[in-house]
Design an enzyme around this catalytic site. Structure first.
Site, mmCIF file in Angstrom:
data_model
loop_
_atom_site.group_PDB
_atom_site.id
_atom_site.type_symbol
_atom_site.label_atom_id
_atom_site.label_comp_id
_atom_site.label_asym_id
_atom_site.label_seq_id
_atom_site.Cartn_x
_atom_site.Cartn_y
_atom_site.Cartn_z
ATOM 1 N N ARG A 21 4.737 4.556 1.514
ATOM 2 C CA ARG A 21 3.851 3.474 1.077
ATOM 3 C C ARG A 21 4.467 2.690 -0.074
ATOM 4 O O ARG A 21 4.324 1.462 -0.147
ATOM 5 C CB ARG A 21 2.475 4.045 0.710
ATOM 6 C CG ARG A 21 1.666 4.380 1.942
ATOM 7 C CD ARG A 21 0.397 5.150 1.662
ATOM 8 N NE ARG A 21 -0.335 5.339 2.912
ATOM 9 C CZ ARG A 21 -1.370 6.140 3.073
ATOM 10 N NH1 ARG A 21 -1.809 6.862 2.043
ATOM 11 N NH2 ARG A 21 -1.980 6.238 4.238
ATOM 12 N N HIS A 64 1.343 -1.351 8.668
ATOM 13 C CA HIS A 64 1.890 0.001 8.784
ATOM 14 C C HIS A 64 1.788 0.799 7.487
ATOM 15 O O HIS A 64 1.641 0.258 6.398
ATOM 16 C CB HIS A 64 3.317 -0.006 9.356
ATOM 17 C CG HIS A 64 4.387 -0.552 8.483
ATOM 18 N ND1 HIS A 64 5.715 -0.503 8.847
ATOM 19 C CD2 HIS A 64 4.358 -1.173 7.292
ATOM 20 C CE1 HIS A 64 6.447 -1.052 7.914
ATOM 21 N NE2 HIS A 64 5.670 -1.467 6.955
ATOM 22 N N GLU A 65 1.820 2.122 7.665
ATOM 23 C CA GLU A 65 1.574 3.099 6.598
ATOM 24 C C GLU A 65 0.171 2.959 6.010
ATOM 25 O O GLU A 65 -0.038 3.204 4.822
ATOM 26 C CB GLU A 65 2.638 2.994 5.492
ATOM 27 C CG GLU A 65 4.056 3.194 5.966
ATOM 28 C CD GLU A 65 4.249 4.460 6.781
ATOM 29 O OE1 GLU A 65 3.522 5.445 6.563
ATOM 30 O OE2 GLU A 65 5.114 4.459 7.665
ATOM 31 N N GLY A 66 -0.773 2.593 6.861
ATOM 32 C CA GLY A 66 -2.160 2.488 6.429
ATOM 33 C C GLY A 66 -2.565 1.058 6.192
ATOM 34 O O GLY A 66 -2.041 0.399 5.298
ATOM 35 N N GLN A 121 -6.368 1.657 2.974
ATOM 36 C CA GLN A 121 -6.018 1.768 1.551
ATOM 37 C C GLN A 121 -7.251 1.550 0.668
ATOM 38 O O GLN A 121 -7.423 2.209 -0.367
ATOM 39 C CB GLN A 121 -4.942 0.738 1.188
ATOM 40 C CG GLN A 121 -3.651 0.843 1.982
ATOM 41 C CD GLN A 121 -2.977 2.188 1.854
ATOM 42 O OE1 GLN A 121 -3.033 2.834 0.814
ATOM 43 N NE2 GLN A 121 -2.332 2.629 2.930
#
Length: 624
Positions: free
Chosen positions: A308, A452-454, A459
């Site tokens: 992240r 991507h990555e949340g 978040q």
């Protein structure tokens, strides 16, 4: 960009002080600078010239293997050969024992040159996870070969039916009859998608880290996340010495995703255990358990949190690339005439568009977003170094601050540096919407980072639902303390006092909104407006970062980069501003822009949070 990078590292974060710690005792600011010099050279020679090429020549499957441009192979060889894959590792693992802050700074340079080629982040994150949670043999065989650049790594979380809902992971891991020295062996069956770097021929092997569930005694999968375990699943079978056996594991390419941006990076759908390959004569992909059964998600978060920060840094540098491109264009493009002439003095030559106030507005917005985001990412990287080498309260506080700041470090640059890319297109006018200029590609590449990555929504739920309320709000209180330290310091600088007061008011509103959101104890009400809370929180953090950065300019004379070291006294007789003066004023102007144009937005974002407004949550589906 390099001058800003040097200033943030040396004058603001004072990374040279890390050299007093035993781990970094062999280094100095000189060696740190040499690392960045090397990164710049490789990025200039092997990355930047091919950024458009890899966008046009997407990865494709020829029926046997995935084909990528030779430039991608060459860039990987140069990056791996520089030792950057193991930059922060111990000497015994082939590393340089560099601070993570320096490693992140070098990676920023590569991302700016070509984020689509620069996909080493996953390999480093994969290997780092194994170093923390793997067995000694797994470290020696898998992590060491990744650090050497011999193999690449991926993370395999999402599934077609589950997406970001990891509770619904359905990939199975059945205990295998055979075990070996690489750890408890399982046979995996299932499907994974959105796997960056999932299939290619750049390295001789690919190390997949795969989330899967081990069936219970009745053959059923445990529901939820508590049943998830983590497995190392190599593309090709290896022995205990790390050599390939010549046998292909049961991992097959199901397809390549054709993306809006990041086209130089393969993104694959993978089938595990479909029977196309049968290692040992049996169906099922061979995988080795990492950590304990059911502990997979906790282990994987080690890589996800690291990724992240990497995503935020990539978003930042794409924004920075667009900013520099549009700044260069605005200086060269002549159009229009001074507004003082009514714009109609045709006998006067057109002026560079950078002289128009609205162009300056868009450039200043980009500068405020991108340079502020870079400072935020490096601040978080510095916290990572503190968690690795700090002691006592400093170590504990760094961990707590990282918990709270990670959702911001990922989400804020991915939204606002994307906006910077949009402004870069606007400055180019119609040309910006064509492929004659690079800014449209920067926007396309950056659009992925909000996902991507949340996603932003994930978040936001993490921030308001977990991070600011965990341990009775201890992390939020610590962050507020750090902010108040900056506020008090800035209050003593006349030029910054008003900004310090504005930040104090914004911080108070964030605290009040947090309490109001949770005042009923009802998560549905509290989290109904988590995303505007994330936006307001992020803007408040960035205002703090900018105030702290500019406060450092108000102290002892800064020394931002070797190319800016000529003093104003040395050039006083020239009657012109020095580059150093312009550098400093640029930072101050960007801070003023952020406080005058951006920080006031937080009031609007926090209003529905404080009111627990249910407009979005309660609208019926039919109403759409």
């Amino acid at each position: 960009m390099r001058a800003t990078l040097d200033f943030l590292l040396n004058d603001w974060l004072k990374v040279g002080e890390l050299c007093a710690r035993p781990r970094f005792a062999d280094h100095s600011t000189g060696t740190f600078g040499a690392v960045l010099d090397t990164a710049e050279k490789i990025a200039k020679d092997k990355y930047a010239p091919f950024n458009r090429l890899v966008d046009l020549q997407e990865p494709h499957f020829d029926g046997e293997k995935v084909i990528l441009p030779q430039a991608t192979h060459d860039a990987w060889a140069a990056y791996a050969g520089s030792g950057m894959l193991a930059a922060a590792q111990d000497y015994e693992w082939g590393g340089m024992q560099l601070p993570y802050t320096v490693e992140a700074s070098a990676n920023a340079i590569f991302s700016m040159a070509s984020v689509s080629i620069s996909w080493a982040m996953l390999t480093v994150g994969n290997a780092n996870l194994i170093m923390v949670h793997g067995t000694e043999m797994q470290k020696q065989v898998f992590a060491k070969n990744e650090f050497a650049g011999r193999w690449m790594g991926t993370m395999c979380l999402s599934e077609p039916q589950a997406g970001s809902s990891l509770s619904d992971v359905a990939t199975r891991a059945e205990p295998d009859d055979e075990n070996d020295s690489l750890g408890p062996r399982y046979r995996l069956t299932g499907n994974k998608m959105w796997i960056s770097g999932g299939e290619h021929e750049i390295t001789e092997n690919i190390v997949h880290l795969v989330l899967a569930k081990i069936p219970d005694a009745d053959g059923k999968l445990v529901p939820g996340t508590r049943g998830i375990s983590l497995f190392i699943v190599p593309k090709k079978i290896v022995d205990a010495s790390g050599e390939l056996t010549g046998e292909r594991n049961d991992v097959a390419l199901a397809g390549l995703n054709h993306k809006c941006g990041w086209r130089g990076t393969t993104n694959a759908l993978l089938n595990f255990g479909e029977g196309k390959f049968k290692p040992g004569g049996k169906a099922g992909a061979i995988g080795y358990l990492v950590g304990k059964p059911g502990d997979g998600l906790r282990c994987m978060f080690h890589m996800m949190n690291e990724a992240r920060i990497g995503v935020g840094l990539a978003a930042t540098m794409l924004g920075m690339a667009g900013y520099e491109a549009s700044l260069d264009y605005a200086k060269q493009r002549a159009q229009g005439r001074p507004i003082t002439t009514g714009g109609k003095a045709v006998e006067q030559k057109p002026i560079p568009i950078i002289e128009h106030a609205d162009i300056k507005r868009m450039l200043l917005a980009q500068k405020a977003y991108c340079e502020g985001a870079l400072a935020l990412e490096l601040y978080c990287a510095r916290l990572v170094d503190e968690t690795h080498t700090g002691e006592g309260d400093a170590l504990l506080e760094a961990k707590l601050l990282l918990e709270v700041l990670t959702p911001i470090a990922k989400s804020w640059p991915s939204e606002w540096c994307l906006e910077a890319n949009s402004l870069a297109i606007q400055i180019h006018g119609g040309y910006g919407y064509t492929r004659d200029f690079p800014v449209e590609q920067y926007w396309r590449d950056n659009r992925l980072n909000m996902i991507h990555e949340g996603t932003h929504g994930i978040q936001a739920l993490d921030l308001l639902g977990r991070k600011v309320v965990m341990d009775g709000g201890k992390g939020l209180t610590l962050l507020a303390t750090r902010m108040n330290d900056t506020i008090m310091r800035a209050m003593h600088v006349p030029a910054l006092a008003d900004h310090a007061q504005a930040l104090a008011r914004a911080l108070q509103r964030v605290g009040a909104a947090t309490k109001a959101a949770w005042s009923t104890g009802n998560p549905t009400e509290a989290l109904a407006n988590a995303t505007p809370y994330l936006q307001a929180f992020g803007h408040t953090v960035l205002a703090w970062i900018w105030l702290d950065v500019v406060s450092s300019l108000s102290g002892p004379h800064p020394n931002p980069g070797a190319d800016l070291r000529q003093s104003s006294h040395a050039r006083a007789g020239e009657g012109t501003r020095t580059r150093h003066d312009a550098f400093i004023e640029g930072k101050r102007a960007a801070m003023r822009y952020f406080f005058h144009y951006e920080l006031p937005k937080t009031d609007a974002w926090l209003a529905p949070v404080s009111a627990r407004d249910m407009t979005c949550a309660n609208i019926s589906i039919d109403s759409f």
